[in-house]
Write a protein that holds these residues in place. Structure first.
Motif, short mmCIF file in Angstrom:
data_model
loop_
_atom_site.label_atom_id
_atom_site.label_comp_id
_atom_site.label_asym_id
_atom_site.label_seq_id
_atom_site.Cartn_x
_atom_site.Cartn_y
_atom_site.Cartn_z
N THR A 266 38.31 39.14 44.88
CA THR A 266 38.00 40.64 45.73
C THR A 266 38.74 41.72 44.45
O THR A 266 39.33 41.50 44.10
CB THR A 266 38.34 40.79 47.18
N THR A 267 36.92 42.22 44.07
CA THR A 267 37.20 43.15 43.38
C THR A 267 37.41 44.46 43.76
O THR A 267 36.60 44.97 44.50
CB THR A 267 36.00 43.21 42.06
N LYS B 212 32.66 33.20 46.00
CA LYS B 212 32.77 33.97 46.51
C LYS B 212 34.06 33.93 48.57
O LYS B 212 34.05 32.36 48.49
CB LYS B 212 31.30 33.79 47.32
N LEU C 179 40.89 42.36 39.38
CA LEU C 179 40.05 41.25 40.82
C LEU C 179 41.11 40.43 41.11
O LEU C 179 42.37 40.00 40.58
CB LEU C 179 40.14 40.93 39.63
N ALA D 139 32.06 37.64 38.94
CA ALA D 139 32.43 39.83 39.76
C ALA D 139 31.65 41.00 39.54
O ALA D 139 31.70 41.33 38.34
CB ALA D 139 33.44 39.64 41.15
N THR E 34 30.17 45.41 45.70
CA THR E 34 30.40 44.89 45.13
C THR E 34 29.63 43.11 45.53
O THR E 34 29.15 43.38 46.01
CB THR E 34 31.85 44.39 45.42
N ASN E 35 29.73 42.04 43.59
CA ASN E 35 29.03 41.26 44.25
C ASN E 35 29.85 39.56 43.54
O ASN E 35 30.76 40.13 42.43
CB ASN E 35 27.79 41.65 43.67
N TYR E 36 30.06 38.87 43.69
CA TYR E 36 30.15 37.99 43.36
C TYR E 36 29.43 36.57 43.21
O TYR E 36 28.61 36.24 43.89
CB TYR E 36 31.17 37.96 44.39
#
Length: 115
Positions: A68-69, A64, A80, A49, A57-59
């Motif tokens: 969640t960050t 996914k 995280l 992440a 944000t990207n996962y």
């Protein structure tokens, strides 16, 4: 001197949750992209992440919808949140950022998901 310190790892049952923290010193975290990686023995570190300075944000596809960050700029900390944990999430988790022309890593925190 820049230091990153992860915490929050541990042993959890399948389907459980953990929240990892990455606290920074020597750097204004809010201005940086912070990445979360994980690593299992014999394998390369995998990007899990990332959160940018603007909060984008990207996962990885593998996490996914479950991870969640987020960041708390007042505490100079990135989190995280890991939900619905699976045995394949077992790894050492590291936070990372780029500053002063080099990469900085925390010491890592072990996450073990047991069935």
């Amino acid at each position: 001197q820049v230091q990153l310190m992860e915490s929050g790892g541990g042993l959890v049952l399948v389907g459980g949750s953990l929240r990892l923290s990455c606290a920074a010193s020597g750097i204004i975290f809010s201005a940086k992209t912070v990445n979360w990686y994980r690593q299992t023995p014999g394998n390369q570190r995998e990007l899990v992440a990332a959160i940018t300075a603007s909060g984008t944000t990207n996962y990885a596809d593998s996490v996914k919808g479950r991870f969640t960050t987020s960041r708390d700029n007042a505490k100079n900390t990135v989190y995280l949140q890991m939900n619905s944990l699976k045995p394949e999430d077992t790894a050492v988790y590291y936070c990372n950022t780029w500053a002063y022309n080099r990469n900085y890593w925390g010491q890592g925190t072990q996450v073990t998901v047991s069935s």
